[in-house]
Scaffold this active site. Structure first.
Site, PDB file in Angstrom:
ATOM      1  N   SER A   1       0.857  -1.192   0.000  1.00 43.70           N
ATOM      2  CA  SER A   1       0.000   0.000   0.000  1.00 43.70           C
ATOM      3  C   SER A   1       0.889   1.236   0.000  1.00 43.70           C
ATOM      4  CB  SER A   1      -0.860   0.002   1.265  1.00 43.70           C
ATOM      5  OG  SER A   1      -1.573   1.220   1.375  1.00 43.70           O
TER       6      SER A   1
ATOM      7  N   TYR B   1      -3.211  -0.341  10.392  1.00 44.50           N
ATOM      8  CA  TYR B   1      -3.142  -0.701   8.963  1.00 44.50           C
ATOM      9  C   TYR B   1      -1.758  -0.360   8.407  1.00 44.50           C
ATOM     10  CZ  TYR B   1      -4.233  -0.794   3.948  1.00 44.50           C
ATOM     11  OH  TYR B   1      -4.225  -1.054   2.594  1.00 44.50           O
TER      12      TYR B   1
END
Ligand code: NAI
Length: 255
Positions: free
Chosen positions: A139, A151
């Protein structure tokens, strides 16, 4: 474009295959004539069947689930001789900020986003031969500060897994790389706030969001011999979001 793969073509395992980026990877591989073992937590009853896609239920956190996928992959690679690749696209988001994040947020995010890909590499790399390729979906949050702390941390971790696996599997001719998507229009981002989407577009030099197929095309390239000397690498697929390091708003402010 072929919908039916050659019976001797080596298959690729894709996780998170029921949705978003994983589903786009399956679509691209099928179009390329590559058989796919498509794994996800669940499959919607109305998901269309495809002849060269073998759907399986897998929780990437579960080593026994991975052992079952490995057994299936071993059976389906009998004609092809080896497994061609693995795409670790399964992932979950956790949006809590540092002041209210919980231990459970960290545990869940790490179990799915970091341990899952590592277990997959462990289970499936023994079935691979020289020329095989593994792609981990990271990501933009893996290379920069990101408001969602659990995250972000769980996405920084697979960078280490990617580079370590590339080092360990390189002597066998197996490549391991990661891609870092920016804002991609998928069910995951559909639940993000309009403010999050808006500021991402504003800070992306291409001034737009990306599509799952734009990520799938890069992953397909990393799976193919076109990238035969690329391993341990990280590729941003983010419209330039992470490339400017804050330079873009500065440049705009003084223009
Ligand atoms: P999505 O939510 O559309 O798809 C994720 C898939 O992973 C779902 O089908 C879900 O069922 C599956 N999954 C979740 N937990 C699982 C588990 N324990 N075992 C097996 N499968 C599981 O999300 P999207 O957007 O396609 O994300 C794919 C990957 O791309 C994720 O790793 C995500 O973190 C990453 N990513 C996505 C971005 C975006 O803007 N959409 C940006 C950066 C990274």
């Amino acid at each position: 474009m072929p919908e039916t793969a050659s019976p001797t073509a080596a298959p690729v395992v894709v996780t998170g295959a029921a949705s978003g980026i994983g589903a786009a990877v399956v679509g691209r591989l099928v179009a390329d004539g590559i058989p796919v073992i498509a794994a996800d937590l669940y499959w919607p009853a109305d998901a269309p069947e495809r002849p060269s896609v073998h759907r399986v239920i897998l929780d990437v956190r579960d080593p026994e689930g991975w052992a079952a996928v490995a057994a299936l992959a071993a059976a389906s690679t009998a004609a092809a001789g080896a497994l061609a690749g693995l795409v670790n696209a399964a992932g979950i988001t956790r949006r809590a900020r540092i002041e209210n994040v919980t231990a459970e947020d960290f545990e869940l995010a790490f179990a799915v986003n970091a341990t899952g890909p590592a277990l997959g590499i462990q289970a499936l790399s023994p079935l691979m031969a020289s020329g095989a390729s593994i792609v981990n979906v990271g990501s933009a949050a893996a290379v920069m500060a990101h408001y969602a702390v659990a995250y972000a941390a769980s996405k920084w971790a697979p960078r280490g897994i990617t580079k370590t696996a590339a080092m360990e599997l390189g002597p066998r001719g197996i490549r391991v790389n990661s891609v870092h998507p920016g804002y991609i229009e998928t069910p995951m981002t559909a639940s993000a706030s309009a403010a999050f989407r808006g500021i991402n577009v504003e800070l992306t030099p291409l001034s737009r969001t990306g599509s799952p197929s734009e990520v799938a095309d890069v992953i397909a390239s990393l799976l193919s011999p076109a990238t035969s000397f690329v391993t341990g690498a990280e590729l941003a697929v983010d419209g330039g979001l992470t490339s400017h390091g804050g330079g873009l708003p500065i440049a705009r402010a003084i223009s």
